[in-house]
Design a protein around this motif. Structure first.
Motif, PDB file in Angstrom:
ATOM      1  N   GLY A 101      27.782  54.696  31.483  1.00  7.12           N
ATOM      2  CA  GLY A 101      28.148  54.587  32.816  1.00  7.12           C
ATOM      3  C   GLY A 101      27.171  55.469  33.759  1.00  7.12           C
ATOM      4  N   GLN A 121      24.269  50.256  27.329  1.00  9.13           N
ATOM      5  CA  GLN A 121      25.455  49.993  26.849  1.00  9.13           C
ATOM      6  C   GLN A 121      25.524  49.415  25.407  1.00  9.13           C
ATOM      7  N   TYR A 165      30.205  41.211  23.787  1.00 13.10           N
ATOM      8  CA  TYR A 165      31.444  41.612  23.964  1.00 13.10           C
ATOM      9  C   TYR A 165      32.562  40.570  23.139  1.00 13.10           C
ATOM     10  N   PHE A 197      32.035  55.154  35.078  1.00 16.33           N
ATOM     11  CA  PHE A 197      32.191  53.743  34.615  1.00 16.33           C
ATOM     12  C   PHE A 197      30.592  52.982  35.032  1.00 16.33           C
ATOM     13  N   HIS A 198      30.398  51.915  34.413  1.00 13.28           N
ATOM     14  CA  HIS A 198      29.282  51.162  34.519  1.00 13.28           C
ATOM     15  C   HIS A 198      28.957  50.712  36.050  1.00 13.28           C
ATOM     16  N   ASP A 219      32.167  48.984  37.895  1.00 14.87           N
ATOM     17  CA  ASP A 219      33.522  48.875  37.151  1.00 14.87           C
ATOM     18  C   ASP A 219      34.701  49.608  37.882  1.00 14.87           C
ATOM     19  N   ALA A 244      37.871  48.617  36.303  1.00 20.54           N
ATOM     20  CA  ALA A 244      37.926  48.860  35.036  1.00 20.54           C
ATOM     21  C   ALA A 244      38.543  50.634  35.084  1.00 20.54           C
ATOM     22  N   PHE A 298      36.688  42.996  33.000  1.00 21.12           N
ATOM     23  CA  PHE A 298      36.294  44.232  32.478  1.00 21.12           C
ATOM     24  C   PHE A 298      36.901  44.390  30.861  1.00 21.12           C
ATOM     25  N   TYR A 317      33.381  42.853  29.483  1.00 22.58           N
ATOM     26  CA  TYR A 317      32.229  43.371  30.174  1.00 22.58           C
ATOM     27  C   TYR A 317      32.386  44.906  30.116  1.00 22.58           C
ATOM     28  N   SER A 318      33.382  45.537  30.045  1.00 20.55           N
ATOM     29  CA  SER A 318      33.485  46.932  30.174  1.00 20.55           C
ATOM     30  C   SER A 318      33.578  47.781  28.876  1.00 20.55           C
ATOM     31  N   ASN A 319      32.695  48.544  28.558  1.00 23.24           N
ATOM     32  CA  ASN A 319      32.695  49.247  27.143  1.00 23.24           C
ATOM     33  C   ASN A 319      34.106  50.460  27.130  1.00 23.24           C
TER      34      ASN A 319
END
Length: 500
Positions: free
Chosen positions: A79, A91, A155, A218-219, A227, A230, A473, A476-478
């Motif tokens: 992020g 990412q 994802y 976060f990203h 994010d 998220a 998220f 798309y959110s790790n």
């Protein structure tokens, strides 16, 4: 007899010396090759070599090391690298590390003399398998592009090995406990990052919604949004973890207060209305049985949670909104937090130029274009993985077809890319995780602290179910994907433990 023993001993020594010599030669060759390629400055030639080194590390290092690298990379490294130095490609590091966990997993199954056929195809394993097969099928029957496959693999496909590693016990239950405690540390660290972003990044920003700059670790990008939603969901789960451990005497009051207060202040700086509204829902879900047994306490808790929501919304009014006029949906300007919430669920919400639609409006648009027109294939199976995604690698099939973004929530992504069936399977996986987690949490055979984490996992997975139409998220959110795999993995691990 002695001569025979000596002969075997020398043969073993010779074989070990030969293996050592081959390993030494391989290291020397790779070192020389690395030097030559590094001197050439050709990054494309270096990538396969770096992948090879990564494979060696994954095979040689304990699985626990790899999972910790994945954890800290997802929550604290990828992020900020995207936010401050625009290195968003990092990412891929976390998802590739997760994918590489398949190697020790396969070795573990082989060492245990467990073939793929003899693995119990419980719902914990069957759900992800059906989802992956459905993703591939939906892609193949449409017009698959290689760039879509590469984009969407991040994802759809590459995070599941983390769940399998936890499920099959390649990390200890003690480490699962440590991961949950590390999550509270991550939650605390969001506050100083949010302070910096609000007081140093926001004043120099020209964006209208300046609070979008507050995304913690976060990203996101420093010039635009990120994010924050998220981050807020992670904070809710971490705050619940601290409260639950404190109530059971597993965490002292000061530590609990630190996590909860820092999380609360971070939510205030970030302006995440939906997450704030979910705060009493999270508390109510976790303590639902106790609240039913003690109605007086239940009323007090509910009133307290609602007051907290009111305090945060008032804080938003004073800190964020003020005299700033909105620029987003519809022509009538909103003047309060209530108006903003109602605008978010308005089925006709859109910007002046039509380049952005509200969440409900986007769902209605999908319905009209697919089900309304009688397009059975795309209604059931979608347009294939990556069809709504755009990156430097390539552009999805549907990106240029609409003047507005259609991948703003996980529900929209799943409906457009893998259809109704894919969306139902994804929901099935989360709900099955909820059921398995709740069942294991009620079994006294499992250690008490892990029953607490299982109950938190139950609420966390339900939270992910509720927020699918809200944000993207889940895919798309790790960090959220890591958290999702942790909750699903621990539920599957203890379910297997109880079934033995």
């Amino acid at each position: 007899m002695k001569a025979e023993i000596s002969s075997r001993l020398f043969n073993n020594l010779d074989s070990k010396a030969l293996i050592f010599a081959l390993l030494l030669l391989s290291v020397l060759v790779l070192s020389i090759l690395s030097g030559i390629l590094a001197a050439s400055g050709n990054l494309i030639l270096l990538v396969p070599l770096l992948v090879l080194y990564g494979v060696f590390f994954i095979l040689a290092a304990p699985v626990a090391w790899t999972v910790w690298i994945l954890f800290w990379g997802a929550f604290l490294v990828t992020g900020p690298s995207a936010y401050f130095i625009r290195f968003s490609q990092l990412q891929w590091f976390t998802v590739l590390v997760s994918a590489a966990l398949l190697l020790p997993l396969l070795l573990h199954l082989l060492r245990a003399r467990t073939s793929i056929k003899s693995v119990s195809f419980s719902g914990d394993l069957l759900g992800p398998i059906i989802l992956v097969l459905l993703v591939l099928f939906s892609t193949v029957i449409d017009r698959p592009y290689f760039s879509e496959f590469v984009n969407a693999s991040r994802y759809y496909l590459l995070m599941w090995p983390l769940m399998l590693v936890i499920m099959f016990g390649l990390i200890t239950d003690k480490m699962i406990m440590q991961l949950w405690k590390a999550l509270m540390i991550v939650a605390v660290l969001q506050f100083p990052m949010a302070i910096y972003q609000y007081f140093f990044v926001v004043p120099g920003s020209t964006r209208t919604s300046r609070w979008d700059a507050v995304i913690g670790t976060f990203h996101g990008v420093i010039e635009g949004g990120g994010d924050s939603a998220a981050m807020a969901i992670m904070l809710l789960i971490a705050m619940l973890t601290a409260i639950a451990l404190w109530r059971e005497g597993k965490l002292n009051g000061l530590q609990m207060a630190l996590v909860v207060l820092f999380g609360f202040f971070t939510l205030g700086l970030a302006e995440v209305k939906a997450a704030v509204m979910l705060l009493p829902v999270v508390i109510g879900l976790y303590y639902r049985r106790e609240l039913l047994k003690r109605p007086v306490e239940a009323i007090v808790v509910i009133i307290g949670a609602v007051l907290l929501v009111g305090v945060l919304f008032t804080f938003y009014e004073k800190l964020h909104y003020g005299d700033v006029s909105t620029h987003t949906f519809k022509q009538n300007q909103v003047t309060s937090t209530y108006d903003r919430v109602m605008r978010a669920i308005d089925p006709e919400a859109q910007t002046y130029d039509g380049r952005e639609l509200g969440r409900v409006n986007l769902l209605l648009s999908w319905w009209n274009i697919n089900i309304g027109s009688g397009d059975l294939q795309h209604s059931l199976f979608g347009y294939g993985m990556g069809a709504t995604y755009e990156s430097r690698i390539g552009i999805g099939e549907l990106v240029d077809r609409f003047p507005y973004k259609i991948n703003t929530s996980s529900s929209l992504i799943l409906l457009w890319e893998i259809g109704i069936l894919g969306h139902l399977v994804f929901l099935f996986i989360l709900l099955l995780g909820v059921k398995a987690s709740e069942r294991a949490a009620n079994n006294d055979v499992i250690p008490e602290i892990h029953r607490i984490f299982l109950r938190i996992g139950t609420v966390g997975l339900l939270l992910l179910v509720l927020t699918m139409p809200y944000k993207n998220f889940h895919l798309y959110s790790n960090p959220i994907q890591f958290l999702m795999m942790l909750m699903l993995g621990q539920a599957a691990y203890w379910s297997r433990f109880l079934n033995k």
